[in-house]
Design an enzyme around this catalytic site. Sequence first.
Site, short mmCIF file in Angstrom:
data_model
loop_
_atom_site.label_atom_id
_atom_site.label_comp_id
_atom_site.label_asym_id
_atom_site.label_seq_id
_atom_site.Cartn_x
_atom_site.Cartn_y
_atom_site.Cartn_z
N ASP A 43 0.87 -1.18 0.00
CA ASP A 43 0.00 0.00 0.00
C ASP A 43 0.90 1.23 0.00
O ASP A 43 2.10 1.12 0.29
CB ASP A 43 -0.90 -0.01 1.25
N GLY A 82 -2.74 9.38 -3.24
CA GLY A 82 -4.02 9.70 -3.86
C GLY A 82 -4.41 11.16 -3.93
O GLY A 82 -5.37 11.52 -4.61
N CYS A 140 -4.36 -1.25 -2.06
CA CYS A 140 -4.47 0.20 -2.20
C CYS A 140 -5.39 0.47 -3.38
O CYS A 140 -5.09 0.06 -4.51
CB CYS A 140 -3.09 0.78 -2.46
N CYS A 149 -10.95 3.57 0.32
CA CYS A 149 -9.51 3.70 0.55
C CYS A 149 -9.19 2.84 1.76
O CYS A 149 -9.90 2.90 2.77
CB CYS A 149 -9.15 5.16 0.81
N THR A 150 -8.14 2.04 1.64
CA THR A 150 -7.86 1.08 2.72
C THR A 150 -7.46 1.77 4.03
O THR A 150 -7.61 1.20 5.10
CB THR A 150 -6.78 0.08 2.27
N1 DGL Z 1 -4.66 3.39 0.97
C1 DGL Z 1 -4.78 3.96 -0.30
C2 DGL Z 1 -6.08 3.60 -1.01
O1 DGL Z 1 -6.66 2.58 -0.72
C3 DGL Z 1 -4.30 5.30 -0.66
C4 DGL Z 1 -4.07 6.38 0.32
C5 DGL Z 1 -3.15 7.41 -0.31
O2 DGL Z 1 -1.95 7.14 -0.33
O3 DGL Z 1 -3.63 8.43 -0.80
O4 DGL Z 1 -6.52 4.31 -1.87
#
Ligand code: DGL
Length: 292
Positions: free
Chosen positions: A14, A47, A79, A202-203
Site C-alpha cells: 500500500d 491519492g 491500495c 480507501c484502505t
Molecule cells: N490506501 C490507499 C487507497 O486505498 C491510498 C491512500 C493514499 O496514499 O492516498 O486508496
Amino acid sequence: MTEPPAARPIGVFDSGIGGLSVLQALRHELPHEDFVYLADSGNAPYGDAKGEAFVQQRTLAIARWLRAQHGIKALVVACNTATAAAVERLRATLPDLPAIGVEPALKPAAACSQTHHVGVLATRGTVGSARFQRLLAAHSAHTRFAVQPCDGLARAIEQSTEEPLPATESAAKIRALCAQYTGALGLFGLKTGEMDTLVLGCTHYVFAKDALRALVGPDVQILDTGAAVARQTRRILTQAGTLADEQADAEGSIRLYTTGRLDALQAAAGRWLDLPAACCSALPADGGRSGP
Ligand code: DGL
C-alpha cells in the site's frame, strides 16, 4: 528461489499503513500463508496529488523488489489508488505474477442498499481514475452514488501512527476531516432519500471507522473490501495450485517493511495487528540499492 511456489510468501503493498486493514483480513482467511508487506509511507499519500505515472512507477518498482528479494508467489495491491492507476500495467508488465487488486465496494453497496442511495469516500486519485468511473457507471442503474474525494484523510491517518498514543492531535484532525467529508455527501439514515450505506474506498479509512460510525449513526452499513479481497486471493492461489499447506500446525509468518518511519510502522503493526516491533524493518524510499 528454490522453494516450491506454495511455500513462498504473498506480497502485499500500500502507499502506507492503510493496507494493514487488508492484511488483517488476509491473515484471518489464510492463516497458514507467509506475508511480506511493504508500506510505501516515504512516498504517501499517493491519492491526493501524486498522479498516475508516479503511482505506476512505484507499483512496478515495489512488485519487482518483492519478487526479487522475497520470491513472492502473488501480489495483493492493498491500495485502491494504486489498483486504479497501475494494476492493468502491472499485469501486462509482469504477466507471470498473479496480482489481486482492490476496488471500492460499489457492487455490494448497490446490492444491499435499501434506500438506493450510497455514499463513497475515496482518494482524489481513485475518484478521478477511468477504472473508478467505469465501476460507477456499471452500478448506477438503480443506485445513486454520492462520491467524495477526501484530500488529507489518508495523510492524517498515517500521521496518527507517528504520534504516541492517545494521538490526540491527529485524532482531532481525522474527526474533523471525516465530519467535513461525510457532511459534504449529504444525509445518512434509513429514510427515503437518505444514504443507508457508506463505502470506504480507501484502505486507510478502515482505521477511521470509529470516527465515521459516530458521524453516520449506528444503522448505516459501512463497507470495506478486506474480506472480499482475502477470499479472492484464496481463489487465485487455489487455481494456481500455490496455496500453502493448510494442514500444517504452525501459522504463517509476517514481515513488514516501510520506506517511511520505522517507529510509525511498528506503532501501526502493534495497535492494529498486535504484531511485535521486531516484525518491522525500514528501507530507503528513493530506490536505493536495498529498497524498491
Ligand atoms: N490506501 C490507499 C487507497 O486505498 C491510498 C491512500 C493514499 O496514499 O492516498 O486508496
